[in-house]
Design an enzyme around this catalytic site. Structure first.
Site, PDB file in Angstrom:
ATOM      1  CE  LYS A  35       7.680   3.893   2.481  1.00 33.63           C
ATOM      2  NZ  LYS A  35       8.298   4.819   3.266  1.00 33.63           N
ATOM      3  CE1 TYR A 256     -24.792  -7.997   7.128  1.00 35.20           C
ATOM      4  CE2 TYR A 256     -22.917  -6.437   5.403  1.00 35.20           C
ATOM      5  CZ  TYR A 256     -24.009  -7.970   5.746  1.00 35.20           C
ATOM      6  OH  TYR A 256     -23.526  -8.826   5.556  1.00 35.20           O
TER       7      TYR A 256
HETATM    8  C1  LIG Z   1       8.906   6.926   3.015  1.00 35.85           C
HETATM    9  C2  LIG Z   1      10.178   6.993   2.832  1.00 35.85           C
HETATM   10  C3  LIG Z   1      10.565   7.906   1.679  1.00 35.85           C
HETATM   11  C4  LIG Z   1       9.047   8.251   0.447  1.00 35.85           C
HETATM   12  O1  LIG Z   1       8.981   9.045   0.186  1.00 35.85           O
HETATM   13  P1  LIG Z   1       7.580   9.174  -0.308  1.00 35.85           P
HETATM   14  O2  LIG Z   1       6.840  10.916  -0.133  1.00 35.85           O
HETATM   15  O3  LIG Z   1       6.445   8.783  -0.889  1.00 35.85           O
HETATM   16  O4  LIG Z   1       8.242  10.179  -0.933  1.00 35.85           O
HETATM   17  C5  LIG Z   1      11.586   8.461   1.017  1.00 35.85           C
HETATM   18  N1  LIG Z   1      12.589   8.289   2.818  1.00 35.85           N
HETATM   19  C6  LIG Z   1      11.831   7.242   4.586  1.00 35.85           C
HETATM   20  C7  LIG Z   1      12.652   7.525   5.356  1.00 35.85           C
HETATM   21  C8  LIG Z   1      10.783   7.008   3.607  1.00 35.85           C
HETATM   22  O5  LIG Z   1      10.472   6.408   4.909  1.00 35.85           O
END
Ligand SMILES: *Cc1c(COP(=O)(O)O)cnc(C)c1O
Length: 371
Positions: A35, A256
């Protein structure tokens, strides 16, 4: 290509995946969270490369668009959709064979109808809220939802899962309470003769710290990209090159708001990177970059497209021609300065530092460790 780019080390990605694989029993599957544009590393390319690596069994995305992009990149493995989706996206789930995590039963008849219309079986993962109080069905209603899914012939209960709120916190209390709650839900489901499909719970931190959370599959994100324990290797290195070298007199006010005043005659350099690239404006007057491995301070405010660094001390120690400095790579983070260091400076977490690197920054994929 732009001087500013994010180098993505594939050997480091493979190293990290192999590290996780080595922590797991052989039958435990590894789901790679991609993601957020693969945590900023590039969704399609990371997924394609990881698919070629035997350690990854499936993928996890947050949006339907990310799932479709993975299919279009040629990914054939299971794709879990972690976040809630709209009712009108259900046909896309069926068409692209995405497996949603569900927390309620409101859409079950819609899932059933669309899956039947597509002549497919829609695989669902029932998510249990074991104490994070975000997504997930409360334990009391989970068995009823699982039972309802089982009675619909176009649906398959393909997973039972939960998510930990504090697996990366030092205090284990909340995680242990969540593990206990999850195990209780699993026994209730067993007692009600609901066949238990793939059980999954652990993120990176839980995988490393709580082996009892591995169940049938773990969901690895940040660890694959090199953060969450010391033996992992950062995959992304953010680099740039000097766009302008400029001496300024003592007393010159820089960038700035004139928030930095040269305390002496100074040699400054301008780098073509700014907050539009995802380099946080909170690093104004406190960031550092590496030139030939040596830190140089960021001075004045970070602007949209540029930052100013102070080379005075660096140049005083060396006899280099200024013109040659334009050739040098400058590292903003990735090795000696990590995304974790930057995160600490701006009071956030490496996840946000990595995912903030914007689409304007080209990702360059390196196949060899020492390129
Ligand atoms: C993003 C996510 C993960 C992975 O988590 P990390 O801490 O990046 O390993 C696992 N399960 C869910 C439901 C997530 O949203």
């Amino acid at each position: 290509m732009r001087a500013t780019r994010a180098e993505i080390s594939l050997p480091n990605l493979y190293h990290n995946l192999a590290h996780f694989r080595a922590c797991l029993q052989p039958r435990v599957r590894l789901c790679l969270a991609v993601k957020g544009n693969a945590y900023g590393h590039g969704l399609s390319e990371i997924s394609r490369r990881a698919a070629a690596d035997s350690h990854v069994d499936s993928y996890a995305v947050a949006t339907v668009e990310e799932g479709i992009a993975l299919r279009q990149a040629g990914i054939r493995q299971a794709i879990l959709l972690l976040s809630a989706h709209l009712k009108e996206e259900i046909p896309l789930l069926c068409q692209w064979e995405l497996e949603p995590l569900i927390s309620h039963s409101h859409y079950l008849s819609d899932y059933q109808r669309e899956a039947a219309r597509h002549k497919t079986t829609l695989r669902l993962h029932l998510k249990i809220d074991t104490g994070m109080s975000r997504a997930g069905a409360l334990p009391a209603v989970a068995p009823a939802i699982a039972g309802a899914i089982q009675r619909l012939d176009a649906l398959k209960l393909n997973g039972i899962c939960t998510h930990f709120a504090s697996a990366d916190e030092e205090n284990p209390d909340q995680t242990q309470a969540q593990i206990q709650c999850f195990n209780q839900v699993l026994s209730t489901l067993r007692e009600q003769n609901i066949p238990l499909p793939c059980i999954h719970a652990a993120n990176s931190a839980a995988t490393l710290r709580y082996p009892e959370t591995h169940f049938d599959m773990v969901r690895i994100g940040i660890g694959a990209y090199g953060y969450s324990c010391e033996t992992l290797r950062p995959v992304m290195t953010l680099k740039s090159k000097i766009g302008l070298i400029k001496p300024v007199p003592r007393g010159a006010k820089v960038s700035y708001g004139g928030t930095w005043t040269a305390p002496r005659d100074s040699l400054l350099a301008l780098l073509p990177i700014g907050y539009a690239d995802g380099y946080s404006r909170l690093l104004s007057n406190q960031g550092q970059v590496l030139l030939q491995g040596e830190p140089c301070p960021l001075v004045g405010r970070v602007s949209m497209d540029q930052i100013v660094i102070d080379l005075t001390a660096w140049a005083a120690k060396r006899a280099v021609q200024r013109e040659q400095l334009y050739e040098q790579d400058i590292e903003l983070f990735g090795s000696r300065i990590t995304a974790q260091d930057i995160a600490r400076q701006v009071h956030t977490i490496p996840y946000e530092i990595l995912t903030s690197i914007s689409a304007r920054v080209p990702r360059v994929y390196l196949d060899n460790a020492d390129e």
